[in-house]
Design an enzyme around this catalytic site. Structure first.
Site, PDB file in Angstrom:
ATOM      1  N   GLY A 277      85.355 -12.011  54.926  1.00  0.00           N
ATOM      2  CA  GLY A 277      86.387 -11.180  54.314  1.00  0.00           C
ATOM      3  C   GLY A 277      87.742 -11.826  54.437  1.00  0.00           C
ATOM      4  O   GLY A 277      88.762 -11.149  54.584  1.00  0.00           O
ATOM      5  N   GLY A 278      87.769 -13.152  54.349  1.00  0.00           N
ATOM      6  CA  GLY A 278      88.979 -13.922  54.641  1.00  0.00           C
ATOM      7  C   GLY A 278      89.957 -14.061  53.499  1.00  0.00           C
ATOM      8  O   GLY A 278      90.928 -14.819  53.619  1.00  0.00           O
ATOM      9  N   ASP A 300      84.641 -13.957  50.586  1.00  0.00           N
ATOM     10  CA  ASP A 300      85.253 -12.742  50.063  1.00  0.00           C
ATOM     11  C   ASP A 300      84.599 -12.452  48.717  1.00  0.00           C
ATOM     12  O   ASP A 300      83.658 -13.154  48.324  1.00  0.00           O
ATOM     13  CB  ASP A 300      86.779 -12.877  49.931  1.00  0.00           C
ATOM     14  CG  ASP A 300      87.484 -11.542  50.149  1.00  0.00           C
ATOM     15  OD1 ASP A 300      87.295 -10.629  49.322  1.00  0.00           O
ATOM     16  OD2 ASP A 300      88.212 -11.394  51.156  1.00  0.00           O
ATOM     17  N   ASP A 331      79.392 -10.344  49.871  1.00  0.00           N
ATOM     18  CA  ASP A 331      79.576  -8.956  50.272  1.00  0.00           C
ATOM     19  C   ASP A 331      79.178  -8.844  51.738  1.00  0.00           C
ATOM     20  O   ASP A 331      78.022  -9.099  52.100  1.00  0.00           O
ATOM     21  CB  ASP A 331      78.688  -8.058  49.402  1.00  0.00           C
ATOM     22  CG  ASP A 331      78.766  -6.585  49.798  1.00  0.00           C
ATOM     23  OD1 ASP A 331      79.407  -6.262  50.810  1.00  0.00           O
ATOM     24  OD2 ASP A 331      78.172  -5.764  49.070  1.00  0.00           O
ATOM     25  N   LYS A 347      89.042 -10.687  60.659  1.00  0.00           N
ATOM     26  CA  LYS A 347      90.450 -10.307  60.837  1.00  0.00           C
ATOM     27  C   LYS A 347      90.792  -9.160  59.898  1.00  0.00           C
ATOM     28  O   LYS A 347      90.691  -9.286  58.674  1.00  0.00           O
ATOM     29  CB  LYS A 347      91.376 -11.496  60.567  1.00  0.00           C
ATOM     30  CG  LYS A 347      92.856 -11.206  60.823  1.00  0.00           C
ATOM     31  CD  LYS A 347      93.686 -12.483  60.718  1.00  0.00           C
ATOM     32  CE  LYS A 347      95.147 -12.225  61.078  1.00  0.00           C
ATOM     33  NZ  LYS A 347      95.853 -11.504  59.992  1.00  0.00           N
ATOM     34  N   HIS A 351      88.620  -2.445  61.058  1.00  0.00           N
ATOM     35  CA  HIS A 351      89.449  -1.233  61.081  1.00  0.00           C
ATOM     36  C   HIS A 351      89.496  -0.530  59.725  1.00  0.00           C
ATOM     37  O   HIS A 351      89.974   0.603  59.620  1.00  0.00           O
ATOM     38  CB  HIS A 351      90.870  -1.552  61.579  1.00  0.00           C
ATOM     39  CG  HIS A 351      91.749  -2.234  60.567  1.00  0.00           C
ATOM     40  ND1 HIS A 351      93.121  -2.162  60.615  1.00  0.00           N
ATOM     41  CD2 HIS A 351      91.459  -2.999  59.479  1.00  0.00           C
ATOM     42  CE1 HIS A 351      93.640  -2.860  59.616  1.00  0.00           C
ATOM     43  NE2 HIS A 351      92.663  -3.370  58.915  1.00  0.00           N
TER      44      HIS A 351
END
Length: 474
Positions: A277-278, A300, A331, A347, A351
């Site tokens: 997911g960079g 990504d 994904d 990163k 969250h």
């Protein structure tokens, strides 16, 4: 009571003396509320740990004194009505008030002249600006005459009022992004926050982990995840604003945090680092530049991965052609294609998701990890407002946290407010959360990971606390 007041007063006096001495000895500018513009020079004192700590103590003690001495009804009333300040701030941002004042000069503008430039009603604008000036955002230098100060200049896009009014869709393009983030929070975030109670008490959404069951969705009357809604053609402005806002939020964090929080030299040449997911690879870029002996895979969505290739072609010539850096459409809920890398980087990913979804991401990585794989998870760790409990987590290197001096709250009180506000932002928009250390450790353990080390920053401002985790081996 008298003892507490005297203790707080003593903390303030001693810390002010310490702060002034550090500034004088180091040649830093002493903080000045009315400095305009607020340049980096006016904030350089924060680079000194002693000065930063002194400032934090002063703020925490002053705000605790205010809470102690204010009538309880007044203090709570101010909290209950804080949304009016947010509304006033949004109006000033979207009506380009700060830019108009900048163009009007240091002496300020009469609200009637300001209203003409901003196309608003002068009497009503003055009322909004007065509530902000009372909180030291803007100055009312004489009756009905307002000017910028250090705080209001944060709202300046740097563009002319004429250009902003001619091309409102482009308001945030080419800016540093923080104004876009403030607008995002004071507009959509403000609307979402009004529906916390309804969302948390409705039986359909109260215990739901689904990303489309957030207060934002009730506020907007939508039933698709926030990011998918932003992709709709009619949400072009919100989509562009959010993209710039994320750049602005990133700019207030250390750009080389990944470089500093892990010993990359311990990895063998040719080791693979996977940034999951960079995005376009901006976070891992400092590591890539500093460690040419390592190989990087940035994952990504396919469209983002294509942008990343162009980004690295320009900034790290030869990295794509040589195969040292690979951009991969992926994904992160699906099977992880890179097996047994040296490091997985996550990163600001976990969250964004409630526990069931975060577990899916972490389990995919655990299934692909080798026994020596490190998971480098970079998120915010939320502190308790009480003393941190002693537990088995306390023995983890870096887990201990420095408490504020008594009688301050251990977390420095309102000085730490940003971490709790960001937790509310995650709940409001995504039905997600920032996590305490205990909740993060439980999440990792449930998916086959064990925390090895925590990289604590200097509290309370450095609340982004990278975590190293390793596979739990049977």
């Amino acid at each position: 009571m008298a003892t507490t007041l005297l203790q707080l007063s003593g903390l303030i006096n001693d810390s002010i003396a310490s702060l002034v001495k550090v500034c004088e000895d180091s040649g830093y500018a002493v903080p000045d509320l009315h400095a305009t513009p607020a340049t980096e020079d006016t904030e350089t004192f924060r680079s000194n740990p002693a000065a930063k700590e002194a400032a934090n103590i002063i703020i925490a003690a002053a705000l605790q004194l205010a809470a102690t001495l204010s009538p309880p009804s007044t203090h709570v009333l101010n909290i209950a009505t804080a949304h009016f300040k947010s509304a006033a701030l949004r109006t000033c941002i979207e009506s380009n008030v700060t830019e108009a004042l900048r163009e009007g000069g240091d002496d300020g503008l009469h609200v009637d002249d300001l209203a003409i430039k901003c196309k608003l009603d002068g009497t009503k604008l003055a009322r909004l600006m007065r509530v902000l000036a009372n909180d030291h955002v803007y100055r009312e230098v004489s009756p009905e005459v307002f000017a910028n100060n250090k705080l209001s200049m944060i709202l300046d896009t740097g563009k002319s009022v004429e250009s902003l009014q001619a091309e409102p869709e482009n308001k945030h393009d080419g800016t540093r992004g923080f104004v876009a983030y403030l607008e995002h929070l004071s507009s959509d975030g403000h609307k979402a926050s009004a529906y916390f109670h309804e969302t948390l008490t409705d039986v359909t959404t109260s215990h739901s982990p689904e990303p489309n069951h957030a207060p934002f969705h009730r506020a907007m009357g939508i039933d698709i995840p926030t990011w998918k809604w932003y992709e709709l053609p009619e949400q072009s402005y919100r989509r562009r604003r959010f993209a710039v806002a994320m750049q602005g939020l990133g700019a207030v964090q250390p750009p080389d945090i990944l470089l500093k929080v892990f010993d990359w030299n311990q990895l063998k040449p040719g080791s693979f680092v996977v940034d999951v997911g960079g995005g376009i690879g901006s976070s891992i870029l400092p590591v890539c530049r500093a460690h040419p002996q390592l190989k990087f895979v940035v994952q990504d969505l396919p469209k983002v991965a294509e942008l990343g290739k162009n980004f690295y072609t320009n900034l790290v010539p030869g990295s794509i052609e040589s195969g040292r850096v690979t951009f991969q459409g992926h994904d992160f809920f699906a099977d992880q294609p890179v097996k047994k890398p040296s490091v997985f980087v996550l990163k600001h990913i976990v969250h964004n998701w409630s526990d069931p979804y975060a577990e899916k991401i972490l389990r995919q990585l655990r299934a692909a990890a080798g026994p020596e794989t490190t998971l480098l998870l970079v998120d915010f760790i939320v502190s308790y407002v009480c003393d941190e409990p002693n537990s088995e987590l306390s023995s983890i290197p870096g887990a201990s946290i420095v408490s504020a001096p008594k009688p301050l709250l251990p977390n420095y009180g309102p000085v730490s407010e940003t971490m709790y506000v960001l937790d509310m932002v995650m709940l409001a928009f995504l039905n997600a959360q920032e996590r305490t250390l205990g909740k993060l450790a439980s999440l990792l353990e449930s998916t086959g990971w064990r925390i090895k080390r925590i990289h604590r920053g200097t509290p309370p401002g450095d609340f982004m606390q990278p975590v190293e985790a390793v596979p739990i081996l049977n």
